[in-house]
Design an enzyme around this catalytic site. Structure first.
Site, mmCIF file in Angstrom:
data_model
loop_
_atom_site.group_PDB
_atom_site.id
_atom_site.type_symbol
_atom_site.label_atom_id
_atom_site.label_comp_id
_atom_site.label_asym_id
_atom_site.label_seq_id
_atom_site.Cartn_x
_atom_site.Cartn_y
_atom_site.Cartn_z
ATOM 1 N N ASP B 33 0.825 -1.218 0.000
ATOM 2 C CA ASP B 33 0.000 0.000 0.000
ATOM 3 C C ASP B 33 0.853 1.260 0.000
ATOM 4 O OD1 ASP B 33 -2.027 -1.893 0.323
ATOM 5 O OD2 ASP B 33 -2.094 -1.616 2.501
ATOM 6 N N GLU B 188 -10.846 0.277 -4.036
ATOM 7 C CA GLU B 188 -10.106 0.704 -2.863
ATOM 8 C C GLU B 188 -8.834 1.386 -3.347
ATOM 9 O OE1 GLU B 188 -10.434 -3.193 -1.191
ATOM 10 O OE2 GLU B 188 -8.272 -3.428 -1.240
#
Lengths: 246, 482
Positions: B33, B188
């Protein structure tokens, strides 16, 4: 362009026959005579509209920077069977051979003659309104050989100041070599079509005042011509120059 | 004890691997991420889930060392003025936990933990989810609108909506009274960017966090307004699941997600992401950086040049870079108007051995001319991993195929070839894929110069080195494989 190439290709066999005199001396005299006869029967030739008579006024490059005032030497006969012979090795020999006295330094006058082998050739001061200098039409207009020839041309570029990092940008139909102030600036090899800004020199300096630009151009079959201008560091044409014969 | 044979095999395999794999970064680029990459005090930084992150001196070799407090997930970084705004999610954990989350922002003057100015401000909550609603406050992305200076934050995950809120660019706090807007579903790791009158919403679709079985992929929709509606190339709203592919798996890299953009300079953009699994690095999650291209108004992931042999084609005219050597004729002449029944047979191409003895042995200069797949026009491009790199790419050596004759910059800012590649900086080349898909080729250095110049066509037939101009085809090249 493709059509032009095709035509060029189809001309090759005929031109080959005409130009291989050195290799086939038995045929040479006949072919040359026939060629000369064909030239001489046409009595209506003119340099117009490709060239205009020299003027004495101030001459600057055209709005795109192309140089239009030149001293042109009538073509030297230079038999070649094909334009694909114009390799670097060939050209280094061909362009560095002395054909007439002082050929690398001469700044000739209009009407001056030189002797190149058996040929007596005349320098002509000429100007053009075109961006390109149509050497084929120059030769044709003076009843000279148009194919299988070697042209020499000289001009003087006057710069109001020293200009660093400019580049000579040229295109030529036929292979060509360019000198700026006696230093080789550019060599265009191979079977070239004339394209503006085709070949460009490394960065060079134009002196304040006089700069001598010299070009030799070799061609087999083809509509010989060239165009040349100077580009600044940003690739913009240099136009604040004047062009003179001396 | 390892046998000599095994050692040689291992070295050979490593050599092969190290010259073939150029898509992931080198060093220890292990992260999940990752935030958008930020440049601070001459170094590159990216933060990841769980705190900390990666630092790179050159943008190619990445290692741990970045410092971010607060833990949590999926941060983002944005430079606003002379400060860095860092945003991250403190969440229940998504799949394995609840969906009550908070998005927090904080400031720092520098990202260099060794700097005396390195000090984070106290984090401030700017958005949240209650764990019940169709929303999970996680995975934030920031956009400073270049048209009006307003600051926007998108956040969310597959659990409901992606939302958009407005922040104050002076404080990093939520604008008072601002209501969150729903702008997408099914995504997302969203991020926003602006380009040529459009706002783009990047999202990651698919399955996260399952190593080589992760189906993560990055999609995009666009809108004339930052508030949406964001639609894909088929006119489907992202609120209805739409999204056009930007990057999926490939080249043994699986599960790209968490898009971030870096505008390096006009015409040079990079995108960052992570790959859930790099099969050449134990299947670990790694940082990815690749060129970002624009095609018909849509962002597309580009490619670093892969090792191989190419024509290097000038975008100016379509001519090919080659050595200034004599043209050597192939056997044979005109072959038309032949008997149609005459048997046909292949004619061999001209090979290096047919011509190399005609070449000079010293430096040979270059020209650009029509491509005829002659040996002097074929270039082998190979990354030199130990030579460092730049954002997202290694330096390359560029040699005539089958030889060690290498492209090199000269002290007078021209280009030539030297008989042997020695690895000196003027023989190393940075190759960036540009936003239009063409490539820029730049020497690592020009001898005795600090100028940054690119390989340029000064004429149709003449290469040189000059300043890069994205608006000029003189500066652009294509690597064509025939």
């Amino acid at each position: 362009m493709k059509k032009n190439r095709m035509r060029k290709a189809f001309l090759l066999p005929a031109v080959y026959l005409m130009l291989t005199g050195a290799a086939f001396p038995g045929h040479s005299a006949y072919l040359h005579k026939k060629w000369s006869y064909a030239v001489q029967t046409d009595t209506g030739r003119t340099l117009a509209p490709y060239f205009i008579a020299p003027t004495t006024g101030k001459k600057t490059p055209n709005p795109d920077g192309f140089i239009q005032r030149w001293l042109l030497l009538e073509p030297i006969n230079k038999p070649n069977r094909t334009n694909t012979v114009f390799t670097y090795t060939y050209l280094n020999t061909a362009f560095n051979t002395e054909y007439f006295p002082n050929q690398f330094t001469i700044l000739p006058k209009d009407g001056e003659t030189v002797k190149a082998g058996e040929q007596e050739l005349t320098w002509h001061a000429l100007e053009t309104n075109n961006f390109n200098v149509k050497l084929f039409r120059f030769a044709y207009g003076y009843y000279k050989h148009t194919y299988a020839v070697l042209f020499w041309a000289v001009t003087v570029v006057n710069s109001p100041r020293e200009m660093k990092n400019v580049r000579l940008a040229a295109g030529s139909n036929g292979a060509s070599i360019w000198w700026v102030n006696s230093k080789e600036a550019l060599l265009l090899e191979g079977d070239r079509r004339m394209v503006m800004d085709d070949g460009v020199s490394n960065r060079l300096t134009l002196n304040k005042g006089k700069n001598i630009i010299r070009v030799a151009l070799i061609n087999g079959p083809g509509l010989s011509d060239f165009c040349v201008r100077f580009l600044d560091e940003k690739g913009v044409p240099v136009k604040d120059l004047t062009i003179s014969y001396q | 004890m390892i046998s000599i044979n095994k050692l040689f095999t291992a070295v050979a395999l490593y050599t092969f691997w190290s010259t073939q794999v150029v898509h992931a970064q080198i060093g220890k680029p292990f992260i999940h991420d990752p935030s958008t990459i930020a440049l601070s005090d001459g170094k590159y930084y990216t933060f990841g889930t769980g705190g900390g992150g990666l630092i790179s001196e050159d943008g190619w070799s990445w290692n741990g060392g970045a410092v971010r407090p607060g833990g949590g997930a999926a941060p983002d970084i944005l430079k606003v003025g002379d400060r860095y705004l860092i945003v991250y999610g403190a969440t229940g954990g998504g799949l394995a936990g609840g969906h009550a989350g908070k998005i927090l922002t904080m400031w720092n003057k520098t990202l260099d933990p060794k700097s005396p100015d390195f000090k984070y401000s106290d984090p401030v909550v700017v958005a949240s989810s209650d764990g019940v609603e169709d929303q999970d406050a996680i995975d934030p992305g920031l956009l400073l609108d270049p048209t009006d200076g307003r600051l926007w934050l998108s956040y969310g995950t597959y659990f409901g909506y992606i939302r958009l809120v407005e922040l104050d660019p002076k404080t990093g706090e939520r604008i008072k009274g601002n209501k969150a807007l729903d702008i997408a579903i099914d995504c997302e790791a969203t991020d926003l960017m602006y380009q040529d009158g459009w706002y783009y919403l990047l999202g990651t679709h698919g399955t996260c966090c399952d190593g080589p079985n992760s189906t993560y992929n990055i999609v995009v929709g666009r809108s004339r307004k930052v508030t949406g509606p964001y639609v894909d190339n088929m006119g489907r709203e992202m609120l209805k699941g739409g999204g056009k592919m930007v990057l999926a798996a490939g080249d043994r890299l699986i599960g790209p997600g968490h898009f971030g953009r870096v505008v390096v300079e006009p015409g040079v953009q990079k995108m960052s992401c992570h790959y859930e699994a790099d099969l050449d690095q134990s299947g670990r999650s790694v940082l990815g950086i690749r060129p970002l291209l624009w095609k018909n108004g849509w962002p597309v992931a580009g490619d670093n040049v892969k090792p191989g042999t190419y024509e290097i084609e000038s975008e100016r005219r379509g001519y090919a870079l080659g050595l200034k050597v004599d043209f050597v004729r192939m056997p044979g002449r005109m072959r038309f108007n032949r008997n149609a029944d005459e048997p046909v047979k292949p004619v061999p191409s001209q090979e290096l051995a047919d011509v190399i003895k005609t070449w000079p042995t010293g430096n040979i200069d270059l020209r650009i001319d029509d491509y005829m797949f002659r040996p002097q026009q074929k270039w082998t491009v190979t990354p030199v991993l130990e030579a460092g790199g730049y954002l997202g790419g290694p330096y390359y050596k560029i040699v005539i195929a089958g030889t060690d004759r290498a492209l090199a910059a000269t002290a007078d800012a021209e280009v030539t070839t030297v008989p042997t590649f020695t690895g000196v900086p003027e023989q190393l080349w940075r190759i960036d894929q540009l936003t239009d898909g063409t490539y820029r080729i730049m020497p690592k250095v020009i001898p005795n110069s600090k100028e940054s110049l690119a390989l340029v066509s000064s004429g149709d037939s003449t290469p040189t080195l000059a300043r890069f101009d994205m608006n000029s085809d003189n500066c652009k090249w294509n690597f064509r494989s025939h």
